[in-house]
Design a protein around this motif. Structure first.
Motif, mmCIF file in Angstrom:
data_model
loop_
_atom_site.group_PDB
_atom_site.id
_atom_site.type_symbol
_atom_site.label_atom_id
_atom_site.label_comp_id
_atom_site.label_asym_id
_atom_site.label_seq_id
_atom_site.Cartn_x
_atom_site.Cartn_y
_atom_site.Cartn_z
ATOM 1 N N LYS A 1 0.871 -1.189 0.000
ATOM 2 C CA LYS A 1 0.000 0.000 0.000
ATOM 3 C C LYS A 1 0.902 1.232 0.000
ATOM 4 C CE LYS A 1 -2.267 -1.352 3.831
ATOM 5 N NZ LYS A 1 -3.228 -1.317 4.932
ATOM 6 N N GLY A 2 0.318 2.390 -0.270
ATOM 7 C CA GLY A 2 1.069 3.644 -0.306
ATOM 8 C C GLY A 2 1.535 4.090 1.076
ATOM 9 N N SER A 3 2.467 5.013 1.105
ATOM 10 C CA SER A 3 2.979 5.543 2.375
ATOM 11 C C SER A 3 3.797 6.801 2.123
ATOM 12 C CB SER A 3 3.879 4.493 3.044
ATOM 13 O OG SER A 3 4.639 5.087 4.081
ATOM 14 N N THR A 4 3.736 7.719 3.045
ATOM 15 C CA THR A 4 4.681 8.845 3.066
ATOM 16 C C THR A 4 5.609 8.673 4.268
ATOM 17 O OG1 THR A 4 3.011 10.309 2.095
ATOM 18 C CG2 THR A 4 4.903 11.357 3.153
ATOM 19 N N ARG A 5 5.043 8.740 5.481
ATOM 20 C CA ARG A 5 5.818 8.750 6.711
ATOM 21 C C ARG A 5 6.548 7.436 6.990
ATOM 22 N NH1 ARG A 5 2.195 12.392 6.578
ATOM 23 N NH2 ARG A 5 1.054 10.722 5.598
ATOM 24 N N THR A 6 5.863 6.333 6.775
ATOM 25 C CA THR A 6 6.474 5.055 7.140
ATOM 26 C C THR A 6 7.701 4.786 6.277
ATOM 27 O OG1 THR A 6 4.332 4.272 7.879
ATOM 28 C CG2 THR A 6 6.009 2.585 7.435
ATOM 29 N N PHE B 1 7.138 -4.608 6.697
ATOM 30 C CA PHE B 1 6.114 -5.039 5.738
ATOM 31 C C PHE B 1 4.836 -4.236 5.956
ATOM 32 C CE2 PHE B 1 3.843 -9.244 4.229
ATOM 33 C CZ PHE B 1 3.355 -8.577 3.127
ATOM 34 N N ARG B 2 4.490 -3.386 4.981
ATOM 35 C CA ARG B 2 3.159 -2.737 4.983
ATOM 36 C C ARG B 2 2.263 -3.608 4.126
ATOM 37 N NH1 ARG B 2 1.269 3.429 4.882
ATOM 38 N NH2 ARG B 2 1.898 3.044 7.020
ATOM 39 N N ALA B 3 1.375 -4.334 4.786
ATOM 40 C CA ALA B 3 0.641 -5.401 4.110
ATOM 41 C C ALA B 3 -0.850 -5.114 4.010
ATOM 42 C CB ALA B 3 0.850 -6.702 4.884
ATOM 43 N N CYS C 1 4.220 0.452 15.077
ATOM 44 C CA CYS C 1 5.247 1.512 15.034
ATOM 45 C C CYS C 1 4.601 2.870 15.289
ATOM 46 C CB CYS C 1 5.957 1.517 13.691
ATOM 47 S SG CYS C 1 6.632 -0.080 13.243
ATOM 48 N N GLN C 2 3.378 3.045 14.802
ATOM 49 C CA GLN C 2 2.670 4.297 15.053
ATOM 50 C C GLN C 2 2.370 4.431 16.551
ATOM 51 O OE1 GLN C 2 1.574 6.608 12.425
ATOM 52 N NE2 GLN C 2 1.510 7.865 14.255
ATOM 53 N N ALA C 3 1.925 3.352 17.169
ATOM 54 C CA ALA C 3 1.590 3.402 18.603
ATOM 55 C C ALA C 3 2.822 3.746 19.441
ATOM 56 C CB ALA C 3 1.014 2.055 19.053
ATOM 57 N N HIS D 1 -2.844 13.176 15.488
ATOM 58 C CA HIS D 1 -3.350 12.496 14.280
ATOM 59 C C HIS D 1 -2.147 11.836 13.632
ATOM 60 C CE1 HIS D 1 -5.150 11.634 10.444
ATOM 61 N NE2 HIS D 1 -6.275 12.256 10.728
ATOM 62 N N CYS D 2 -2.311 10.583 13.228
ATOM 63 C CA CYS D 2 -1.148 9.857 12.677
ATOM 64 C C CYS D 2 -0.817 10.274 11.254
ATOM 65 C CB CYS D 2 -1.383 8.357 12.765
ATOM 66 S SG CYS D 2 -2.931 7.850 12.029
ATOM 67 N N MET D 3 -1.718 11.009 10.602
ATOM 68 C CA MET D 3 -1.567 11.479 9.220
ATOM 69 C C MET D 3 -1.574 10.294 8.247
ATOM 70 S SD MET D 3 1.187 14.589 9.638
ATOM 71 C CE MET D 3 0.549 15.697 8.365
ATOM 72 N N PRO D 4 -2.021 10.445 7.027
ATOM 73 C CA PRO D 4 -2.491 11.693 6.419
ATOM 74 C C PRO D 4 -3.854 12.135 6.961
ATOM 75 C CG PRO D 4 -2.817 9.856 4.887
ATOM 76 C CD PRO D 4 -2.073 9.299 6.072
ATOM 77 N N CYS D 5 -4.026 13.452 7.082
ATOM 78 C CA CYS D 5 -5.271 14.030 7.589
ATOM 79 C C CYS D 5 -6.254 14.264 6.444
ATOM 80 C CB CYS D 5 -4.993 15.388 8.239
ATOM 81 S SG CYS D 5 -3.806 15.340 9.582
ATOM 82 N N ASN E 1 8.651 11.815 14.898
ATOM 83 C CA ASN E 1 9.021 10.767 15.866
ATOM 84 C C ASN E 1 8.892 9.357 15.314
ATOM 85 O OD1 ASN E 1 10.044 12.216 17.973
ATOM 86 N ND2 ASN E 1 8.053 12.540 18.949
ATOM 87 N N ARG E 2 8.170 9.225 14.202
ATOM 88 C CA ARG E 2 8.155 7.906 13.563
ATOM 89 C C ARG E 2 9.594 7.452 13.282
ATOM 90 N NH1 ARG E 2 3.941 6.126 10.706
ATOM 91 N NH2 ARG E 2 5.176 4.226 10.748
ATOM 92 N N MET E 3 10.442 8.381 12.848
ATOM 93 C CA MET E 3 11.830 8.008 12.512
ATOM 94 C C MET E 3 12.613 7.595 13.765
ATOM 95 S SD MET E 3 14.730 10.147 10.543
ATOM 96 C CE MET E 3 14.986 11.337 11.845
#
Ligand code: CP
Length: 311
Positions: A47-52, A98-100, A128-130, A268-272, A296-298
């Motif tokens: 799936k798509g992703s920016t932050r991850t 893995f983004r599944a 990872c978001q949590a 908000h975890c984004m995207p908003c 902080n994800r990084m």
């Protein structure tokens, strides 16, 4: 072998240690510049992703290692058996992120115990978001032990699942103000485990939810699969309209804070999706910590990878 899948098998001490490690790495990045020299993170996206994607790839670079991005479209996954292909993929790296589309596939990859596997957002979990969100809350509250009450607004989903479980394990009260759970995200075992802590509360009363809350968090009411080029796919339009009507009272906006709790910090975890689960006045509110969450994800990805590799 240690994996980061759903946090059901992570103890409170372990969650705490990873967050504290992330804080330490964030403060002293230069001290960790070659800790993963010659190590490779394989980043598989269905799936798509920016932050991850950015946070894992930048994090690996900063630790002296390398992240390789592969996706569903430009690999051979669609031509063959998933179990064979993933076992071959895992021969090339030290950790698999893995983004599944299906959490079951992440569990299958982990079941081979070849290398540590991270669920980087499936339909059920987003560990990872949590962990990153707990890092953000710890920073803004002055420590994990200072976080007392977290509210989740809108729809229960993969993000709320893992956030709820991680908070509950750490003894933080979690209030869920959500009229519905996203069906594919439901994990009865996770819910039972979180409920057993006595730290999870549900209400549809916004006043009760918001009272004394340190943080109020929300996420999209619809899956990214509902959209094509930023527009709702025609096949999802009816469901989309029904969800907007159901969840609109639980929108995170500045008026909600003003009415019920002007001190609560906005997450908000984004995207908003502006005008749906959140408004611009909430994203840009003085209480908003949304962009700290993104960064902080990084820092947390680094700590997660080091933890899984025993470093
Ligand atoms: N929050 C989050 O996982 O963002 P991305 O979908 O952009 O990776």
């Amino acid at each position: 072998m240690k994996h980061c899948l759903h946090l059901k098998d992570w103890q409170a001490d372990e969650i705490r240690a990873v967050i504290e490690r992330a804080m330490e790495i964030k403060k002293n990045p230069a001290e960790h510049g070659d800790v993963l020299k010659n190590k490779t993170l394989i980043m598989l996206f269905q799936k798509g992703s920016t932050r991850t994607r950015l946070s894992f790839e930048a994090g690996m670079t900063q630790l002296g290692g390398h992240g390789i991005f592969i996706d569903q479209k430009t690999t051979q996954f669609s031509l063959t058996d998933f179990r064979d292909e993933i076992r071959a993929v895992m021969r090339f790296g030290d950790v698999l992120m893995f983004r599944a589309l299906k959490a079951a596939d992440v569990l299958t990859a982990a079941s081979f115990n070849q290398i540590p596997v991270i669920d980087a957002c499936s339909e059920k979990y987003h560990p990872c978001q949590a962990l990153g969100d707990l890092l953000t809350m710890a920073e803004h509250s002055g420590g994990l032990d200072k976080i007392k009450k977290v509210v989740w607004l809108g729809i229960e989903n993969n993000v709320s699942n893992t956030l709820k479980l991680a908070c509950a394990k750490l003894g933080i009260d979690v209030w869920i103000a959500a009229p519905k759970a996203h069906q594919p995200s439901i994990d009865p075992e996770l819910n039972k485990m979180a409920d057993a802590t006595g730290k999870v509360h549900t209400t549809l009363d916004l006043k009760e939810a918001m009272e004394g809350a340190d943080y109020v968090h929300t996420d999209t009411w619809v899956d990214m699969e509902f959209f094509d080029n930023g527009k709702v796919k025609p096949s999802f339009q009816e469901e989309f309209d029904a969800r907007v009507a159901m969840f609109k009272p639980y929108q995170l906006n500045a008026a909600l804070l003003e009415k019920h709790n002007p001190n609560a910090k906005i997450m908000h975890c984004m995207p908003c999706h502006i005008g749906y689960e959140i408004t611009s006045d909430a994203i840009n509110h003085p209480n908003s910590v949304i962009f700290d969450q993104a960064e902080n994800r990084m820092h947390i990805q680094k700590a997660i990878i080091l933890h899984l590799l025993g470093k």
